[in-house]
Enzyme design. Structure first.
Site, mmCIF file in Angstrom:
data_model
loop_
_atom_site.group_PDB
_atom_site.id
_atom_site.type_symbol
_atom_site.label_atom_id
_atom_site.label_comp_id
_atom_site.label_asym_id
_atom_site.label_seq_id
_atom_site.Cartn_x
_atom_site.Cartn_y
_atom_site.Cartn_z
ATOM 1 N N GLY A 8 0.791 -1.221 0.000
ATOM 2 C CA GLY A 8 0.000 0.000 0.000
ATOM 3 C C GLY A 8 0.820 1.266 0.000
ATOM 4 O O GLY A 8 0.272 2.356 0.136
ATOM 5 N N LYS A 52 -1.594 -1.933 -12.563
ATOM 6 C CA LYS A 52 -1.382 -0.519 -12.249
ATOM 7 C C LYS A 52 -0.106 -0.347 -11.449
ATOM 8 O O LYS A 52 0.186 -1.156 -10.556
ATOM 9 C CB LYS A 52 -2.566 0.043 -11.468
ATOM 10 C CG LYS A 52 -2.532 1.559 -11.321
ATOM 11 C CD LYS A 52 -3.871 2.114 -10.849
ATOM 12 C CE LYS A 52 -4.063 1.931 -9.372
ATOM 13 N NZ LYS A 52 -5.404 2.390 -8.942
ATOM 14 N N LYS A 56 2.218 2.493 -9.145
ATOM 15 C CA LYS A 56 2.311 3.776 -8.466
ATOM 16 C C LYS A 56 3.487 4.557 -9.033
ATOM 17 O O LYS A 56 4.562 3.978 -9.280
ATOM 18 C CB LYS A 56 2.514 3.553 -6.969
ATOM 19 C CG LYS A 56 1.381 2.788 -6.306
ATOM 20 C CD LYS A 56 0.094 3.592 -6.301
ATOM 21 C CE LYS A 56 -1.014 2.847 -5.580
ATOM 22 N NZ LYS A 56 -2.225 3.684 -5.418
ATOM 23 N N ASP A 68 -0.536 5.712 -11.368
ATOM 24 C CA ASP A 68 -1.278 6.387 -10.296
ATOM 25 C C ASP A 68 -0.317 7.249 -9.498
ATOM 26 O O ASP A 68 0.607 6.746 -8.872
ATOM 27 C CB ASP A 68 -1.904 5.308 -9.397
ATOM 28 C CG ASP A 68 -2.746 5.874 -8.268
ATOM 29 O OD1 ASP A 68 -2.801 7.106 -8.104
ATOM 30 O OD2 ASP A 68 -3.363 5.060 -7.542
ATOM 31 N N GLU A 98 -3.793 8.365 -12.983
ATOM 32 C CA GLU A 98 -4.789 8.458 -11.914
ATOM 33 C C GLU A 98 -4.332 9.461 -10.867
ATOM 34 O O GLU A 98 -3.155 9.501 -10.503
ATOM 35 C CB GLU A 98 -4.927 7.065 -11.293
ATOM 36 C CG GLU A 98 -5.848 6.971 -10.112
ATOM 37 C CD GLU A 98 -6.101 5.514 -9.714
ATOM 38 O OE1 GLU A 98 -5.976 4.627 -10.580
ATOM 39 O OE2 GLU A 98 -6.403 5.268 -8.533
ATOM 40 N N GLU A 138 -11.145 8.509 -6.116
ATOM 41 C CA GLU A 138 -11.153 7.844 -4.815
ATOM 42 C C GLU A 138 -11.182 8.829 -3.663
ATOM 43 O O GLU A 138 -11.643 8.507 -2.577
ATOM 44 C CB GLU A 138 -9.958 6.896 -4.668
ATOM 45 C CG GLU A 138 -8.627 7.588 -4.530
ATOM 46 C CD GLU A 138 -7.470 6.609 -4.295
ATOM 47 O OE1 GLU A 138 -6.919 6.154 -5.307
ATOM 48 O OE2 GLU A 138 -7.140 6.308 -3.143
ATOM 49 N N ASP A 140 -15.582 5.385 -5.119
ATOM 50 C CA ASP A 140 -15.115 4.644 -3.949
ATOM 51 C C ASP A 140 -16.349 4.361 -3.111
ATOM 52 O O ASP A 140 -17.178 5.247 -2.908
ATOM 53 C CB ASP A 140 -14.091 5.479 -3.180
ATOM 54 C CG ASP A 140 -13.560 4.758 -1.957
ATOM 55 O OD1 ASP A 140 -12.397 4.326 -1.985
ATOM 56 O OD2 ASP A 140 -14.298 4.632 -0.959
ATOM 57 N N HIS A 168 -12.290 2.599 -7.621
ATOM 58 C CA HIS A 168 -11.170 2.407 -6.704
ATOM 59 C C HIS A 168 -11.538 1.306 -5.721
ATOM 60 O O HIS A 168 -12.679 1.224 -5.255
ATOM 61 C CB HIS A 168 -10.924 3.699 -5.932
ATOM 62 C CG HIS A 168 -9.962 3.545 -4.785
ATOM 63 N ND1 HIS A 168 -10.349 3.603 -3.454
ATOM 64 C CD2 HIS A 168 -8.627 3.329 -4.771
ATOM 65 C CE1 HIS A 168 -9.292 3.439 -2.681
ATOM 66 N NE2 HIS A 168 -8.233 3.272 -3.440
#
Lengths: 445, 445
Positions: A23, A223, A225, A253, A279, A305, A328, A355
């Site tokens: 995350g 995806k 980051k 993103d 994103e 999101e 979201d 999301h």
């Protein structure tokens, strides 16, 4: 024999995910995925002989989860003692009660902590209502008439872009074929993409390995980051493109990392590797900024999101600022406000790609996309739901992914219920997981 | 001998204003004006021999004030143990600490409960820093160099409209004449307008009487609440216009009551009575909606008291959506974010006319307009600070109005300190004012 909501329990639940850098992204280096969780207990019988229950939650990333819990607690008077049949039959009324309380509204209005709390409680009521009807939420929604669905929406501040009559026309146009699409959904599932390979804290080797695994697992979109360092991002995107080939979409993103000019410059550098969308290039409040990013570089723009409410989504669409709307399930005021956003997106012809991830967001949001497919947009073309393989084991009715697609939930409710043991273990600060962590920290000093 | 912040007290303070319908408007029928109040205690000596203190607060209208208090509490670790000299010397650092905490930021980002809490704590630190310097906040700010002021601003998401270099140029252009303007401010005070006549719950007679009193007291602008019923509003505005004559400005305020088309229709009906501005015609999030209202009818548009942050203000200015920017001292992240908004308004040449009233908002925001006059815009032309004559008696250094103008505060700090007796009496739910009210309610059952 009238059933009522007899109790309203609030739990502060946190998972120590920062230990693994799962995350991690450019704005959120060390999240502890958390849920401010609410349970509506009733005296109505369910199949097991116990009282039927409604479960809902907000997702946070650690500190401040206690503030969310306090905000949910402030809504207690609207639920305790409320008859279950009335709640199930008129979720529009509950939505207005929770978001039109003039004193609580001052704390937003309709944004941030207080609005997310309204969403958690509303979603718990949707869980309750769908269980009361014996259906999963997507099917419960898809069984409503266009008139019933329109009555669930608050059109205040929307009518310059979408009137109740226009919403009704959209829903009526999708009525033919509802049954066939529901059948196809049960047979084939709904398209997903995975973010699991792309966290910013992962090594290049782990990125490449996970990207290949994702393709092998049947995903057609992944995806990554981005937004830490442009040279790193170019290298990582090139590695990922090499790993998955040209037939698989790679979205990127930035998690709100950039100003407009940064976004344009950065995405111009990444564009040769054909990213599917960028994103959250900038602030989720910056409608005009998103429009400028979209106009200034070749990659399609996605956001949502962290978009606070339907009024901001309305403007993103009016301004032509986005190519994809990312709802979201737990940031806006629950199913009701997301229904408004689905209708807005349908009006403007923009695909909705939710999301998900966090704690339980996949479990919730799948219902909304599936309902959209059956009864609103009527298509899954260009639409994908995000999938992240974290923390599903804590849910009684977890998301099931097969060949890169979400399987349609069959159990009644919103798939929101956590295992009682998971709740007990992760309560903050008193649960054993956190007690053990404090003991370890003290030992290592 | 190094001074530090030793304690961080949080109080939930509420005034039962709903009993009188003071503060009633189209969206807020029964507010109980409240403050989530924070005190930074230190071991640094002040003139009285006690520890110098910093006081700050958010304003709410009742229910949910406990949620605000919980959010302020979440910021405790950033303040306790923090050295006073470091805090006073680098309020930009504290601003970034409070608003860039990645886990807490998730709860906004930069909006709603968590953001207002950051504002309360920051404003308390500004109170502390100004007392440390022995100056009122307006003068403390006006004594900083352009470079120091620019270092207080977070330019993230602003640079497409305002760069640090442009901000510096604005501040440098206002350097000549600072001393003369400060002198003139002390001599003449800053222009005010009053909302006291115009609450929606007041009778026509009371409205006319208070409007005439306002003019007799020296005010050259008053404000009426509108948005309940168009025929009532036409009648009330006509009565007010008749009472004050053509030389006095009458602003009207809809408190977010309308959609775009409603606002255009309603203001077209009110326009013959020459309202000075229409305030909050629609959602504070609706930038494009405000622009459409401004384009669709002849009355000037004002908004800002519920605008969540500098990014939304930036867009209101970029879109040409407002004729007046209405900052609020306690909704955004304190002095720092309001400094960004003052600079944005100066860049776009739009006058700032602050929102005030509530509890202590007049006391706070006067400092910002006075600083703006001395060191940013350099003018008070077309600028007025709202004044409402409620609850000032609870403050140690209350606002002083003379002949319709705010007198420049002379005491060190932010004028934010409430009397200890007022805090003790109005603590919720345990203070004697609320205990007595509960006893009365029980007696009347």
């Amino acid at each position: 024999m009238s059933q009522t909501v007899t109790d309203f329990e609030v739990h502060d639940i946190r998972f120590p995910t920062s230990e693994q850098l799962d995350g991690s992204d450019a704005m959120n280096p060390d999240p502890d995925y958390s849920a401010a969780y609410v349970v509506l207990r009733t005296d109505g019988a369910d199949g097991d002989g116990g009282g039927i229950e409604g479960h809902g939650f907000c997702f946070t990333i650690g500190r401040g989860n206690e503030v969310m819990a306090a905000a949910i607690e402030a809504l207690r008077p609207y639920l305790t003692g409320r008859p279950v049949p009335r709640t199930a039959a008129d979720l529009g009324e509950l939505y207005r009660d929770l978001t039109h309380d003039s004193q609580l509204r001052w704390l937003g209005p309709e944004k941030g902590v207080m609005h997310m709390a309204a969403g958690a409680v509303l979603n718990a009521a949707w869980d309750l209502a769908a269980k009361h009807a014996g259906r999963p939420v997507w099917q419960f929604l898809a069984g409503m008439t266009p008139e019933e669905l329109v009555s669930l929406v608050d059109f205040r501040y929307l009518t310059d872009a979408l009137t109740p009559e226009e919403a009704l026309a959209i829903l009526r146009a999708a009525e033919p074929g509802r049954a066939e699409r529901a059948e196809r959904l049960r047979a084939e599932g709904y398209p997903a993409y995975t973010t699991s390979p792309g966290w910013l804290g992962y090594s290049d080797d782990k990125l490449v390995r996970l990207a290949k695994e994702a393709v092998a697992d049947g995903f057609t979109q992944i995806k990554l980051k981005v937004g830490g360092d442009v040279a790193d991002d170019v290298r990582r995107l090139a590695l990922a493109r090499d790993a998955v080939g040209t037939g698989v979409r790679i979205a990127v993103d930035a998690n709100q990392r950039w100003d407009v000019a940064d976004a344009v410059e950065w995405m111009t550098a990444l564009a040769p590797y054909d990213p599917h969308w960028i994103e959250e290039p900038t602030s989720p409040d910056d409608i005009l900024g998103h429009a400028a990013v979209r106009a200034g570089q070749p990659v399609k723009v996605a956001t949502g999101e962290h978009v606070a409410n339907r009024v901001v989504f309305k403007q993103l669409l009016q301004a032509g600022a986005v190519d994809f709307v990312q709802i979201d399930a737990a940031r806006v005021a629950g199913v009701n406000e997301n229904l408004a956003i689905l209708l807005l997106a349908a009006k403007f012809g923009v695909p909705v790609c939710p999301h998900a991830g966090g704690v339980g967001l996949c479990e919730l949001v799948q219902h909304l996309s599936m309902f959209d497919y059956v009864a609103v947009s009527g298509t899954w073309e260009d639409r994908v739901i995000e999938y992240v393989d974290h923390l599903h084991e804590h849910f009684v009715d977890p998301t099931v992914i097969e060949s890169g697609r979400y399987t349609a939930p069959a159990a009644p409710g919103f798939s929101a219920r956590m295992h009682p043991e998971s709740i007990a273990a992760h309560r903050y600060p008193e649960g054993p997981v956190w007690q053990a962590r404090r003991t370890n920290e003290e030992d290592s000093r």
